[in-house]
Design a protein around this motif. Structure first.
Motif, short mmCIF file in Angstrom:
data_model
loop_
_atom_site.label_atom_id
_atom_site.label_comp_id
_atom_site.label_asym_id
_atom_site.label_seq_id
_atom_site.Cartn_x
_atom_site.Cartn_y
_atom_site.Cartn_z
N VAL A 1 0.85 -1.20 0.00
CA VAL A 1 0.00 0.00 0.00
C VAL A 1 0.88 1.25 0.00
O VAL A 1 0.68 2.18 -0.79
N ASN A 2 1.89 1.26 0.86
CA ASN A 2 2.75 2.43 1.00
C ASN A 2 3.56 2.68 -0.27
O ASN A 2 3.65 3.81 -0.75
N ALA A 3 4.13 1.61 -0.84
CA ALA A 3 4.94 1.76 -2.05
C ALA A 3 4.06 2.21 -3.22
O ALA A 3 4.45 3.05 -4.04
N THR A 4 2.84 1.66 -3.29
CA THR A 4 1.92 2.00 -4.37
C THR A 4 1.47 3.45 -4.26
O THR A 4 1.42 4.18 -5.27
N ALA A 5 1.17 3.89 -3.03
CA ALA A 5 0.77 5.28 -2.83
C ALA A 5 1.89 6.21 -3.26
O ALA A 5 1.65 7.23 -3.91
N ALA A 6 3.14 5.84 -2.94
CA ALA A 6 4.28 6.68 -3.33
C ALA A 6 4.38 6.78 -4.86
O ALA A 6 4.59 7.86 -5.41
N LEU A 7 4.20 5.65 -5.55
CA LEU A 7 4.28 5.65 -7.02
C LEU A 7 3.18 6.51 -7.64
O LEU A 7 3.41 7.28 -8.57
N LEU A 8 1.97 6.36 -7.11
CA LEU A 8 0.84 7.05 -7.72
C LEU A 8 0.86 8.54 -7.39
O LEU A 8 0.49 9.37 -8.21
N MET A 9 1.27 8.89 -6.17
CA MET A 9 1.20 10.28 -5.74
C MET A 9 2.38 11.11 -6.23
O MET A 9 2.35 12.33 -6.20
N ALA A 10 3.46 10.42 -6.68
CA ALA A 10 4.64 11.15 -7.14
C ALA A 10 4.30 12.00 -8.35
O ALA A 10 3.43 11.65 -9.15
N ASP A 11 4.98 13.13 -8.47
CA ASP A 11 4.84 13.93 -9.68
C ASP A 11 5.45 13.14 -10.82
O ASP A 11 6.26 12.25 -10.61
N SER A 12 5.08 13.51 -12.03
CA SER A 12 5.59 12.75 -13.18
C SER A 12 7.01 13.16 -13.53
O SER A 12 7.25 13.89 -14.48
N ASP A 13 7.97 12.75 -12.75
CA ASP A 13 9.36 12.94 -13.16
C ASP A 13 10.17 11.75 -12.68
O ASP A 13 9.74 11.01 -11.81
N ASN A 14 11.32 11.59 -13.25
CA ASN A 14 12.08 10.40 -12.99
C ASN A 14 12.69 10.36 -11.60
O ASN A 14 12.94 9.29 -11.06
N ALA A 15 12.92 11.50 -11.03
CA ALA A 15 13.58 11.55 -9.73
C ALA A 15 12.76 10.80 -8.68
O ALA A 15 13.29 10.13 -7.80
N THR A 16 11.44 10.85 -8.77
CA THR A 16 10.60 10.21 -7.76
C THR A 16 10.29 8.76 -8.12
O THR A 16 9.62 8.07 -7.37
N GLY A 17 10.75 8.32 -9.26
CA GLY A 17 10.59 6.92 -9.59
C GLY A 17 9.30 6.60 -10.33
O GLY A 17 9.04 5.46 -10.66
N ALA A 18 8.45 7.58 -10.59
CA ALA A 18 7.20 7.31 -11.28
C ALA A 18 7.43 7.38 -12.78
O ALA A 18 7.30 8.42 -13.40
N GLN A 19 7.80 6.25 -13.38
CA GLN A 19 8.15 6.27 -14.79
C GLN A 19 7.09 5.61 -15.65
O GLN A 19 7.18 5.64 -16.86
N GLN A 20 6.11 5.01 -15.04
CA GLN A 20 5.10 4.29 -15.83
C GLN A 20 3.71 4.83 -15.51
O GLN A 20 3.48 5.36 -14.42
#
Ligand SMILES: *[C@@H]1O[C@H](CO)[C@@H](O)[C@H](O)[C@H]1NC(C)=O
Ligand SMILES: *[C@@H]1O[C@H](CO)[C@@H](O)[C@H](O)[C@H]1NC(C)=O
Ligand SMILES: *[C@@H]1O[C@H](CO)[C@@H](O)[C@H](O)[C@H]1NC(C)=O
Ligand SMILES: *[C@@H]1O[C@H](CO)[C@@H](O)[C@H](O)[C@H]1NC(C)=O
Ligand SMILES: *[C@@H]1O[C@H](CO)[C@@H](O)[C@H](O)[C@H]1NC(C)=O
Ligand SMILES: *[C@@H]1O[C@H](CO)[C@@H](O)[C@H](O)[C@H]1NC(C)=O
Ligand SMILES: *[C@@H]1O[C@H](CO)[C@@H](O)[C@H](O)[C@H]1NC(C)=O
Ligand SMILES: *[C@@H]1O[C@H](CO)[C@@H](O)[C@H](O)[C@H]1NC(C)=O
Ligand SMILES: *[C@@H]1O[C@H](CO)[C@@H](O)[C@H](O)[C@H]1NC(C)=O
Length: 458
Positions: free
Chosen positions: A295-314
């Protein structure tokens, strides 16, 4: 021409008094073929004015020939006795029983060799889920990675899903995540690395109710075919065979409502619900701890802004695991809680071992059928009348289980009862206060444990 009102009345009367119908395949707990129960009945489509902009899925592997434990405990002993009964020197005469006569010629679809492998129907359903998810998010770009635990049945499910989802199969990498016992929370099988989790927890509660629901069936079968030496586990095996044979051969004589009545199916389901409730549900204090890292990892992926630094690449993150993980994630999120909307939190009282609670929220057939999937969607909404007071964003979140939107406890302030960005962040933090601290709460003894699921950022 106006519709004749007498016909209209007849049509209304017919539909209001529809004949009772019952589908055993929807009450098979962990052996249920994939289905979408539409409970609650909220619309799966994005609420009016909303677009889904990112999503994450956790998926159980698709249908298999048989699970190890089920095979040894329930299926093989029954099948062996049936085989012996079919030898010419047997004193058992199935033809004397109307409902059991098919056993005179029936052969088992399961063998020890293929036991834990995916069936063709399982592959087809995983492929279909890939197609459905692709249709659901037409604007998403093809995911660069999909994650799976290493067991063959999870890997094959992920492969079939990817084939259904994408056109360029070679451009999505399947990342295999170790199922080892020293990964801490950093795997898709975190219960394996959690000594406080016991795979047999719930079996005593379940067998208490198994003895109750099988008693009248045993009496009936013993009266019909006395020489068979019927046991309660044979009866459970026959219910399970309905599910396994259906996902192998497409249909099964064990699913007949002449063999077991609808009420008996519901008894079988409840015995299973007791097992899963205490094993991976609200009946065990460790369940939420096991589910929280996803849940925590998923929330981090979804809530991240769309840039590579935060790991949200997909746009889309999909992970495949086993039946144990999805229910723990639901506990971590507070969904399917029998005690919700009540002042009390007496988990055992909601699941009596000696009588069925027909009003429970915890129904394992809906929670963990083959291919069960939990989706978390991030949405961008116009949200007239729903402005998130803490921010000026139109960002909302919601969770779907097998396509049905589920309402997050205490966070329904968005369109379609979705949860605002600030509310979702708060919920994830608060659940972290309840369920964080994986290594300590699990009683991990190896030195290199992890409290977080890091597979998505490496
Ligand atoms: C029946 O035959 C089988 C195979 O020949 C043998 O293993 C079994 O012991 C026999 N059973 C009885 C009741 O004679
Ligand atoms: C995938 O296969 C296609 C067609 O064979 C090829 O054009 C493309 O370069 C491949 N992509 C990768 C990432 O290997
Ligand atoms: C801990 O060490 C074991 C053994 O070397 C390894 O398999 C495992 O992946 C490590 N766990 C973590 C969380 O890094
Ligand atoms: C009947 O089944 C029980 C339980 O599996 C077993 O202990 C017993 O030996 C069996 N009896 C016969 C006559 O096969
Ligand atoms: C993120 O990184 C990938 C490759 O690592 C690159 O193709 C992509 O353009 C980057 N996206 C952004 C928003 O910078
Ligand atoms: C389930 O609901 C009860 C009553 O609202 C609540 O006290 C309890 O914390 C909930 N359990 C979980 C794990 O969220
Ligand atoms: C629920 O019942 C089980 C078995 O009887 C017991 O071990 C457990 O402590 C009970 N849980 C609570 C919260 O009372
Ligand atoms: C949703 O997508 C449609 C089509 O791309 C677009 O016209 C609309 O403005 C979007 N709405 C929001 C709230 O982003
Ligand atoms: C949740 O994940 C973040 C990293 O994204 C981590 O810093 C935090 O400690 C985690 N929370 C809990 C309670 O484990």
């Amino acid at each position: 021409m106006p519709f004749p009102s007498i016909l209209l009345l007849a049509a209304v009367a017919a539909s209001a008094h529809a004949k009772y119908s019952f589908n055993p395949l929807h009450h098979l707990a962990g052996v249920a073929p994939y289905f979408e129960p539409e409970t609650p009945a909220f619309d799966p489509a994005p609420p009016q004015g909303c677009n889904v902009t990112r999503a994450a899925y956790l998926v159980r592997h698709a249908a298999i020939y048989a699970n190890d434990f089920d095979y040894e405990e329930y299926l093989a002993p029954f099948v062996d006795k049936v085989k012996a009964s079919q030898l010419s020197n047997s004193s058992i005469d199935w033809s004397r029983s109307r409902t059991l006569s098919f056993l005179a010629a029936w052969t088992s679809p399961v063998s020890e060799v293929e036991e834990e492998m995916l069936t063709k129907i399982g592959q087809l359903e995983a492929f279909k889920l890939g197609v459905d998810v692709g249709e659901r998010y037409p604007s998403f770009s093809q995911p660069g990675k999909v994650w799976t635990s290493t067991a063959e049945r999870t890997v094959k499910s992920a492969d079939s899903f990817i084939s259904g989802l994408v056109t360029k199969v070679n451009e999505t990498t399947l990342v295999q995540v170790s199922e080892g016992e020293e990964e801490g929370a950093d795997s898709l099988t975190p219960y394996e690395g959690c000594p406080a989790y016991s795979s047999s927890r719930g079996s005593s509660q379940s067998s208490t109710y198994q003895n109750i629901f099988t008693a009248p069936i045993l009496s009936r079968f013993r009266a019909q075919v006395p020489a068979f030496n019927w046991t309660a586990n044979d009866i459970s095996g026959m219910f399970e065979m309905c599910g396994y044979e259906t996902v192998i051969r497409g249909s099964s004589p064990f699913c007949s409502l002449d063999l077991f009545s609808a009420n008996e199916w519901l008894g079988f389901e409840y015995a299973n619900d007791l097992q899963y409730f205490h094993n991976t549900g609200y009946g065990s204090p460790i369940s939420g701890v096991i589910g929280y890292p996803w849940v925590n990892a998923t929330a981090a992926l979804l809530m991240a802004d769309s840039d590579n630094a935060t790991g949200a690449q997909q746009d889309l993150y999909v992970s495949f695991s086993h039946r144990e993980l999805p229910p723990t994630v639901l506990v971590a999120l507070g969904l399917f809680n029998n005690s919700a909307f009540s002042d009390t939190n007496d988990v055992n009282a909601t699941m009596p071992v000696d009588e069925i609670n027909p009003y429970r929220a915890w129904v394992s057939s809906k929670i963990l059928p083959f291919l069960t999937n939990i989706a978390v969607e991030k949405m961008e909404c116009d949200s007239y009348g729903y402005q998130d007071t803490a921010a000026t964003t139109g960002e909302y979140y919601r969770v779907l289980v097998n396509q049905s939107p589920q309402l997050l406890p205490g966070c329904v302030d968005g369109p379609g009862f979705s949860c605002s960005k600030s509310g979702f962040g708060k919920l994830v933090r608060e659940r972290g206060e309840m369920f964080g601290g994986f290594s300590r709460k699990c009683g991990v003894e190896y030195g290199n444990s992890s409290d977080v699921l890091g597979i998505y950022s490496s």
